[in-house]
Scaffold this active site. Structure first.
Site, PDB file in Angstrom:
ATOM      1  CG  ASP A 111       1.304  -9.093  -5.876  1.00 19.26           C
ATOM      2  OD1 ASP A 111       1.732  -7.545  -5.336  1.00 19.26           O
ATOM      3  OD2 ASP A 111       0.435  -9.358  -5.093  1.00 19.26           O
ATOM      4  CG  HIS A 146       2.087  -6.109  -2.694  1.00 21.57           C
ATOM      5  ND1 HIS A 146       1.600  -7.609  -2.767  1.00 21.57           N
ATOM      6  CD2 HIS A 146       1.118  -6.832  -1.177  1.00 21.57           C
ATOM      7  CE1 HIS A 146       0.462  -7.774  -1.867  1.00 21.57           C
ATOM      8  NE2 HIS A 146       0.528  -7.254  -0.501  1.00 21.57           N
ATOM      9  CB  SER A 182      -1.064  -9.358   1.121  1.00 19.16           C
ATOM     10  OG  SER A 182      -2.268  -8.735   0.419  1.00 19.16           O
TER      11      SER A 182
END
Lengths: 80, 646
Positions: free
Chosen positions: B32, B101, B423
């Protein structure tokens, strides 16, 4: 580096490594030739091969090298 | 995360959490955007050192001190390529998350317990990752995007280091497996026993859009939870519209604004000029995101109303952290607003922000409109997505380098942020998988996936069908099909003890690829040692021992027979009887109808004959219908969705 170069991922069959190379890394370096300094990664666990900056023409020639399974142009995944 | 673990049925004192010791010791790898290790969710209080066989580490580079890692964050490396303006490439050596994120997904799956977390006082409460005692290893391979070469390097490193699971909230439009290096790399991970879970993509609700569809990975769609952040808009005609907002102002200020003129714009960069929007509430004709609020603010606007005018939403909207008074309306609400604005010369409206977080009142879970839909574009006979999990308005830890709105104009910095997407759903499943892995350390990735799927819930919290938020505009809603929800919402308590599982291993996937008529050269990308395809799956790829079924009646074929093999994973002998649900005109015959298992790990096979009867011929080609097959006894229900394509 040539401005037209891109990162390509070269998927190799490690079982096809000629015996004259004592490591996969040396085999990959020989494939890349004068471009061996452009190798960015070597992969050896979930698959075998390497990533390198190549021109489109170099990538096409790379695909014909014995032991190379396939050559992929880098692309971009996105978080979701 | 706040709320979502408990919404999935997890409880501190009984069930999956204590039974699995909260996933203690299981190592989840994330590919990620990196991690912000200073967040409280990554504290390691109460955690013992990582196991001695772990080969990972935290790098020590400028901007990221290896001492930031601990018994929670046990690995952090970077594989992010940066293109230099002068030409050439560099790898940014720091795994520090400047996007947010990666921090969000890692804390969702395995964040430690935090007594109090919120975003501007919204979604406040005790926070916990789904497997709060699992360990985190972050492999940074994403910046604005994630180059394949970096992603594969990250996966390669994670598996070399010894992760148990891989959670990857990334996607790309599907390609044949031999042309998709993520499929090739995850196949390699599966061969080494690593469970891989991937986001299904945010391209819904049109179909087919689901990504990451290989049968050796687990594909996750997104659903809502029972939590909303309501804010209302009172129109000049008295009509009150309810949307959602994360804009927080003192109560006294929210009451005094009065009616403000409305102006409609596209909210494009060149459309938000002071002469047009000064002192007015700007109605964006599409979901412009929280960052548009800064453009409105800069132009002197008094507020923003963002409308999603697509079918992506019914009444499930993603809350946005607007910097000025603003809310997001569903398409249904947006239509009422548009009708009002076209009916009067000078439309006005007033906001009312109660700044409430409301739980337990909305119908949930509901499949999010944005969640990508099946059928599987590559192999329609393998149903994808596999399951759904909470993925709308999820609060989790956030980077100190990024604003909550993602806008560079936004000066705000927060420790927790609220995001939506597949996600966010993906790490929920990774966390549940970690709990299963802790309890059943010898299970294969396919067994874990089977446990997740066959115990997933097709019903919502009130016992009604899970609804698809894109299925209707207005009051009529429709149930989510397995093409949207897969087997249903992951339910950890049941997944810990599924009774029976559908197992599959490398050889099964090799046979699967051979059945797809892959050439030897293509096969060797997955299995270098392969000399030729020794066998294919009798009856075709639909006979892969997968926990769901797809039955294709292609107009010529009226009868399809599929076989499956179940493995007993309970400690004691058990007997199971089959129950079936099928559309009208389809006869389903399961043989045998009872399965007796005498000892653990015993396998029993059954066949299912699906017969299309005469009246079924009237279905238009390409139509889908659905049913299920369930093996049941007093303790377990092992349920598989069945999709019929005409």
């Amino acid at each position: 580096h040539p401005s037209t170069s891109h990162t390509y991922i070269v998927l190799a069959n490690h079982l096809a490594k000629p015996s004259k190379f004592d490591t996969l890394e040396r085999w990959y370096a020989s494939m890349a030739g004068k471009n061996s300094n452009r190798i960015r990664y070597t992969y050896g666990t979930v698959m075998h091969g390497f990533a390198a900056r190549l021109t489109d023409g170099e990538a096409q020639r790379m695909a014909t090298v014995p032991g190379v399974s396939s050559v992929y142009k880098d692309r971009v995944y996105h978080t979701q | 995360t706040t709320r979502s673990p408990w919404f999935m049925g997890l409880h501190d004192d009984f069930g999956a959490w204590p039974d699995a010791e909260f996933g203690d010791g299981v190592i989840i790898g994330f590919v990620d955007t990196g991690i912000w290790p200073e967040r409280a969710s990554f504290n390691d209080a109460g955690l013992s050192p990582v196991r001695s066989t772990w080969r990972g580490k935290c790098v020590d580079v400028p901007g990221f001190n290896a001492s930031l890692c601990n018994n929670k964050l046990v690995g952090a490396k970077s594989f992010v390529t940066v293109e230099l303006e002068a030409g050439g490439l560099l790898t940014d050596p720091s795994p520090r998350d400047i996007a947010g994120h990666g921090t969000h997904v890692a804390s969702t799956a395995a964040g430690s317990e935090v007594p109090s977390a919120d975003l501007f006082q919204f979604a406040g409460g005790r926070a916990s990752g789904v497997a709060r005692m699992a360990r985190i290893a972050m492999y940074r391979a994403c910046n604005r995007g994630c180059f394949t070469s970096d992603v594969v390097a990250a996966i390669d490193a994670a598996v070399t280091d010894g992760v148990d699971l891989l959670s990857m909230s990334i996607a790309y439009p599907v390609e044949p497996f031999y042309n998709d290096l993520l499929s090739v790399a995850t196949f390699g991970a599966e061969r080494r026993g690593v469970f891989v879970v991937l986001a299904g993509g945010n391209k819904g609700p049109t179909a087919p859009t689901v990504s990451n569809v290989a049968p050796w990975v687990t594909t996750v769609g997104a659903a809502t939870t029972d939590r909303v952040f309501p804010a209302t808009l009172t129109l000049g005609n008295g009509v009150v519209l309810t949307g959602q907002s994360l804009y927080n102002i003192p109560f006294s200020q929210s009451q005094g604004a009065g009616m403000i003129p409305l102006v409609r714009t596209s909210c494009g960069e060149y459309d938000l000029t002071p002469d047009k929007v000064m002192g007015k509430v700007v109605v964006c004709s599409q979901d412009a995101g929280a960052s548009a609020g800064f453009d409105v603010e800069r132009a002197g606007g008094a507020g923003i109303i963002s409308v999603d005018n697509t079918e992506r939403f019914w009444d499930t909207v993603m809350a946005q952290p607007f910097p000025l008074p603003g809310l997001l309306l569903s398409s249904a609400g947006g239509k009422k607003l548009a009708d009002y604005m076209s009916s009067v010369a000078y439309p006005v409206a007033s906001f009312n922000f109660t700044c409430d977080t409301v739980t337990g009142e909305n119908r949930a879970p509901m499949v999010a409109g944005f969640s990508s839909r099946g059928p599987n574009p590559i192999v329609p006979e393998i149903l994808k997505p596999d399951v759904i999990a909470p993925g709308v308005n999820i609060l989790a830890a956030w980077s100190g380098a990024a604003s909550p709105s993602h806008s560079e104009m936004d000066p705000r910095r927060v420790e927790y942020n609220i995001l939506s997407g597949t996600s966010m759903a993906c790490p929920h499943v990774a966390g549940v998988a970690a709990l299963i892995k802790k309890r059943h350390g010898d299970w294969t990735p396919a067994m874990i996936r089977s446990a997740l799927m066959t115990t997933a819930g097709p019903l919502d919290k009130d016992g009604r069908d899970i609804v698809d938020s894109s299925s209707a505009i207005g009051a009529v809603v429709m149930g989510a099909t397995p093409l949207a929800a897969g087997a249903g919402l992951v339910l950890p308590r049941l997944a810990m003890d599924p009774g029976l599982v559908y197992d599959a291993g490398t050889q099964d996937y090799v046979d699967f690829l051979c059945t797809l008529n892959y050439t030897v050269e293509q096969m060797r990308m997955f299995v270098p040692e392969l000399s030729k395809c020794a066998r294919t799956i009798p009856g075709g790829v639909a006979n892969l021992n997968y926990p769901s079924f797809v039955v294709v009646f292609d107009g010529r074929t009226r009868v399809r027979t599929l076989t499956r093999t179940l493995t007993l994973v309970s400690a004691r002998p058990e007997s199971y009887n089959v129950t079936v649900a099928a559309p009208d005109g389809v006869k389903v015959t399961v043989t045998p109808a009872t399965l007796e298992f005498r000892w653990p790990k015993e396998k029993r096979s059954y066949s299912v004959q699906f017969s299309s009867e005469a009246e079924a011929k009237a279905r238009p080609a390409g139509t889908w219908e659905f049913g299920h097959i369930a093996w049941e006894n007093r303790k377990h229900r092992v349920r598989s969705p069945v999709a019929f394509k005409w």
